[in-house]
Scaffold this active site. Structure first.
Site, mmCIF file in Angstrom:
data_model
loop_
_atom_site.group_PDB
_atom_site.id
_atom_site.type_symbol
_atom_site.label_atom_id
_atom_site.label_comp_id
_atom_site.label_asym_id
_atom_site.label_seq_id
_atom_site.Cartn_x
_atom_site.Cartn_y
_atom_site.Cartn_z
ATOM 1 N N HIS A 262 48.953 45.610 32.240
ATOM 2 C CA HIS A 262 50.014 45.590 33.253
ATOM 3 C C HIS A 262 50.955 46.753 32.996
ATOM 4 O O HIS A 262 51.211 47.091 31.847
ATOM 5 C CB HIS A 262 50.791 44.267 33.187
ATOM 6 C CG HIS A 262 51.537 43.974 34.438
ATOM 7 N ND1 HIS A 262 52.775 44.496 34.696
ATOM 8 C CD2 HIS A 262 51.196 43.229 35.524
ATOM 9 C CE1 HIS A 262 53.176 44.087 35.885
ATOM 10 N NE2 HIS A 262 52.244 43.316 36.415
ATOM 11 N N ASP B 47 46.337 37.845 37.434
ATOM 12 C CA ASP B 47 45.066 37.706 38.122
ATOM 13 C C ASP B 47 43.965 37.119 37.251
ATOM 14 O O ASP B 47 42.889 36.790 37.754
ATOM 15 C CB ASP B 47 44.600 39.072 38.647
ATOM 16 C CG ASP B 47 45.410 39.501 39.853
ATOM 17 O OD1 ASP B 47 45.810 38.605 40.624
ATOM 18 O OD2 ASP B 47 45.640 40.704 40.023
#
Ligand code: ACO
Length: 381
Positions: free
Chosen positions: A259, A313
């Protein structure tokens, strides 16, 4: 030499009071409220109200908001005709983007600073996105479209329109919390894309269709779908080390990990892992959840110290998969939730607008002569 920041990493492009993320401590707040608290106590519609209005609603305000959303769930038969005319093998994100752009033709909303127009536009978008997603999912299978039911909650109604069955309350609750966790996340790629569009004073339907297009990519919202394909490809616990080592050695991205902001495990992934485990409890065979846990353990030993850990996700797809939802609907479901954050940023942008127009560093030639076509040499590509 001018400073250059590829991907604008670390460059503040706006001031905002909508959400806050601390990537070192793993904290995410919507309007100052921790997502763990919202996941435990709130609902998706209450969280949406919070994001749009900067405060939690009173009981009466929540009832009115819920009623308004329920009343605007239906979509015009011409939008259904539009969905019918799209190729059934096409991606549902493209269908959603096209239908949302078309909504703007039915409900012109050019007065972007008018409070009433904004409210009605927000209500329409939040209400109609699930209807569009469910309608396309059914039409492409050759099934009839199921009309929304005003008596059902937001999550119940979506799952009902998809399957023709009112879901088990515990599943609907998990689904609703997943929507809360996906509702907003500061200046991410799709939000930025929507804000760039909003900064031209385009209407919110155009803004949301821009954001949907950006969310689709596998480096952003499309990763939830890619995670399932990856786990299905791995298929067995024994294959994990070889599969991941091959990917990492070749500098390929492992989907659902990493991320731009989080260097610890994404706090949303932690909540969703709990749900994925809950849904997995009674399964006997080797499940996607078991595989996912083993993938996470292997990744932690290989790249955890570099700050590459599961993101939102990684576990969301496993939850939706377990609920029997088709894999390519995961990203449209993400969009159904994120529309809340996109709208909040869109309205914030209208309020303090400054057209986005970044600069570039030109690296091409100057003073190039115009060469007549007869004398141009063939180029090998
Ligand atoms: N798998 C393997 N290596 C990774 C991963 C990953 N998922 N993510 C980052 N890295 C490595 C890169 O190879 C790079 O290594 P290097 O320094 O040795 O060259 C380093 O970490 C930095 O990677 P970048 O891609 O430059 O970091 P960035 O901040 O741009 O990446 C991103 C963020 C795009 C999300 C990236 O982690 C990624 O592609 N992840 C996989 C796709 C994914 O899951 N996307 C969903 C994100 S959450 C969301 O959008 C809702």
């Amino acid at each position: 030499m001018r400073d250059f920041f590829p991907g604008l990493a670390g460059i503040p492009a706006a001031k905002s009071s909508i959400s806050f993320v601390d990537g070192e401590k793993g904290i995410l707040e919507y309007r100052g409220v921790r997502i763990e608290d919202l996941a435990e106590h709130s609902s998706f519609l209450e969280t949406t109200f919070l994001l749009l209005r900067n405060r939690l609603p009173t009981q009466l305000e929540l009832e009115n908001f819920t009623r308004d959303i329920s009343h605007h769930r239906r979509i015009k038969y011409r939008i259904i005709d539009l969905l019918k005319s799209l190729p059934e093998h096409g991606h549902p994100m493209d269908a959603l983007q096209a239908a949302v752009a078309a909504l703007g033709m039915f409900y012109p909303a050019q007065e972007v600073l008018n409070e009433d127009t904004r409210y009605l536009t927000a209500v329409r978008l939040i209400a109609k996105l699930p209807t569009i997603v469910a309608a396309f999912a059914r039409l492409r299978r050759g099934d009839e479209v199921i009309q929304p039911r005003d008596d059902l909650s937001y999550a119940d109604n979506f799952l009902y329109m998809l399957t023709k069955r009112v879901p088990d309350p515990s599943l609907a609750k998990i689904f609703d919390v997943c929507l809360i966790l996906h509702a907003e996340h500061t200046m991410n790629a799709s939000t930025f894309s929507g804000m760039v569009t909003a900064s031209t004073l385009a209407d919110p339907y155009t803004v949301i269709s821009s954001a949907i297009g950006t969310l689709k990519g596998p480096l952003h919202g499309g990763a939830n779908e890619a995670v399932i394909h990856m786990l299905e490809e791995i298929n067995s616990l024994d294959h994990i080390p070889m599969y991941l080592d091959h990917k990492l050695t070749n500098k390929e991205k492992v989907m659902g990990f990493g991320h731009r902001i989080y260097k610890v495990k994404d706090p949303r992934a932690i909540v969703m892992q709990g749900f994925a485990q809950q849904l997995d409890a009674h399964r006997e065979t080797q499940s996607l959840f078991t595989l996912a846990r083993a993938v996470e353990a292997h990744m932690e030993s290989r790249v955890g110290p570099k700050g590459i850990r599961p993101n939102v996700d990684f576990y969301s797809g496993i939850i939706y998969h377990r609920m029997g939802i088709e894999t390519d609907l995961f990203t449209p479901i993400f969009a159904m939730a994120r529309v809340a954050g996109w709208l909040a940023h869109c309205f914030e942008q209208y309020q303090e607008n400054h057209l986005f127009r970044p600069d570039q560093i030109y690296e091409g030639p100057h003073h190039r002569p115009y060469e007549p076509i007869e004398t141009r040499e063939p180029h090998s590509q």
